[in-house]
Design a protein around this motif. Sequence first.
Motif, PDB file in Angstrom:
ATOM      1  N   THR A  46      -5.545  -4.932  10.149  1.00  0.00           N
ATOM      2  CA  THR A  46      -5.031  -3.632  10.589  1.00  0.00           C
ATOM      3  C   THR A  46      -3.909  -3.186   9.674  1.00  0.00           C
ATOM      4  N   GLN A  47      -3.653  -1.897   9.640  1.00  0.00           N
ATOM      5  CA  GLN A  47      -2.590  -1.353   8.808  1.00  0.00           C
ATOM      6  C   GLN A  47      -1.283  -1.362   9.598  1.00  0.00           C
ATOM      7  N   LEU A  48      -0.239  -1.924   8.971  1.00  0.00           N
ATOM      8  CA  LEU A  48       1.068  -2.019   9.615  1.00  0.00           C
ATOM      9  C   LEU A  48       1.985  -0.870   9.219  1.00  0.00           C
ATOM     10  N   LEU A  49       1.809  -0.372   8.000  1.00  0.00           N
ATOM     11  CA  LEU A  49       2.686   0.668   7.476  1.00  0.00           C
ATOM     12  C   LEU A  49       1.864   1.824   6.922  1.00  0.00           C
ATOM     13  N   ASN A  50       2.282   3.045   7.197  1.00  0.00           N
ATOM     14  CA  ASN A  50       1.741   4.216   6.519  1.00  0.00           C
ATOM     15  C   ASN A  50       2.657   4.514   5.336  1.00  0.00           C
ATOM     16  N   ARG A  51       2.124   4.443   4.118  1.00  0.00           N
ATOM     17  CA  ARG A  51       2.937   4.548   2.918  1.00  0.00           C
ATOM     18  C   ARG A  51       2.744   5.908   2.256  1.00  0.00           C
ATOM     19  N   THR A  52       3.839   6.437   1.684  1.00  0.00           N
ATOM     20  CA  THR A  52       3.759   7.552   0.752  1.00  0.00           C
ATOM     21  C   THR A  52       4.534   7.126  -0.483  1.00  0.00           C
ATOM     22  N   THR A  53       4.646   7.982  -1.438  1.00  0.00           N
ATOM     23  CA  THR A  53       5.354   7.599  -2.666  1.00  0.00           C
ATOM     24  C   THR A  53       6.833   7.389  -2.428  1.00  0.00           C
ATOM     25  N   ARG A  54       7.403   8.039  -1.389  1.00  0.00           N
ATOM     26  CA  ARG A  54       8.849   7.960  -1.194  1.00  0.00           C
ATOM     27  C   ARG A  54       9.276   7.307   0.117  1.00  0.00           C
ATOM     28  N   ARG A  55       8.373   7.193   1.062  1.00  0.00           N
ATOM     29  CA  ARG A  55       8.781   6.658   2.352  1.00  0.00           C
ATOM     30  C   ARG A  55       7.619   5.933   3.016  1.00  0.00           C
ATOM     31  N   PHE A  56       7.915   5.310   4.146  1.00  0.00           N
ATOM     32  CA  PHE A  56       6.880   4.642   4.916  1.00  0.00           C
ATOM     33  C   PHE A  56       7.185   4.865   6.394  1.00  0.00           C
ATOM     34  N   ALA A  57       6.206   4.599   7.238  1.00  0.00           N
ATOM     35  CA  ALA A  57       6.387   4.675   8.690  1.00  0.00           C
ATOM     36  C   ALA A  57       5.542   3.576   9.322  1.00  0.00           C
ATOM     37  N   LEU A  58       6.066   3.000  10.373  1.00  0.00           N
ATOM     38  CA  LEU A  58       5.313   1.982  11.083  1.00  0.00           C
ATOM     39  C   LEU A  58       4.157   2.626  11.845  1.00  0.00           C
ATOM     40  N   THR A  59       3.004   1.997  11.766  1.00  0.00           N
ATOM     41  CA  THR A  59       1.898   2.403  12.618  1.00  0.00           C
ATOM     42  C   THR A  59       2.161   1.839  14.020  1.00  0.00           C
ATOM     43  N   GLU A  60       1.333   2.211  14.976  1.00  0.00           N
ATOM     44  CA  GLU A  60       1.489   1.685  16.329  1.00  0.00           C
ATOM     45  C   GLU A  60       1.330   0.169  16.319  1.00  0.00           C
ATOM     46  N   ALA A  61       0.333  -0.311  15.542  1.00  0.00           N
ATOM     47  CA  ALA A  61       0.135  -1.760  15.420  1.00  0.00           C
ATOM     48  C   ALA A  61       1.327  -2.398  14.710  1.00  0.00           C
TER      49      ALA A  61
END
Length: 299
Positions: A46-61
């Motif tokens: 499962t994906q733990l982090l949603n990544r972009t070039t400058r930031r990230f966000a925790l997924t629900e998992a």
Amino acid sequence: MDQITAMKAFQTVVTAGGFSAAAKLLQVSHTVVSRQVAQLEALLGTQLLNRTTRRFALTEAGQTYHEYSTRILEQLEEAALAVTRHQVQPVGVLRINAPMSFGLQELAHWLPAFGAAYPGVKIDLVCNDRFVDLIEEGFDVGLRLAYVLSDSTLIIKRLATCEEWWVASPGYLQAHGTPRVPADLAQHNCLVYSLMQKANLPTFTGPDGAAHTVGITGSLQANSGIALRAAAMSGMGLAASPAFLVHQDVKRGDLVRVLADFRQRPLELYALYPQSRHLSPKVRAFVDFAASQYREPRW
């Protein structure tokens, strides 16, 4: 893949706020941290982090995994500390807060011995009689004299009981007479500790268990027990003082204890320190040393 190492990498990314900051804290490259988190996601499926070039966000998992992994890593650290803490020597700066009179008159007697026993500890002692928030003001441990302590998030350890004695100089008693029962205090110049609630209405318990409350007045009130002790020794009047402050004066005859058969509610001496999963060796050493000083009454 080392799952614990990957878990630490993931946790560090979350707490540090990014992969670059985590890499710096872990002293590895950005690529290594990114690979460890990717391997962990592959293992979990499962994906733990949603990544972009400058930031990230925790997924629900990722949020769920973050909460569980935090507890797991804390337990691992606690287990390691439990095995090694007896081999760790107390070191570093120990910030202590204590009441002014107690710090100057009592703590000073045994604090040098603590310093000699733990030469790796540097003591920073602050004495005052105002309310002190130990956590907010950065103290490791506090000593308190109180009838009762209010509910607190701090760890509290009772060290000793301290009676309050009514004392006066021999000269004052010769000139004004010796009170035999609490009611006699109403005819005397009583020196009052201004920080005590209902200081002008002391209550005593007599030998027969009966309560005696008396209204007192006097020409001096002060927020310092040391000042009241000095005034009593000068012959100014009668003062109620913690036994630790005057017991040597009474022993020498510089002060005389009166109304000894009528007891007031005693003060309790406490050590307080912030709650922590990992009580530091320097705080543990100090609290244990303080407790050893009061296993037998000192006054």
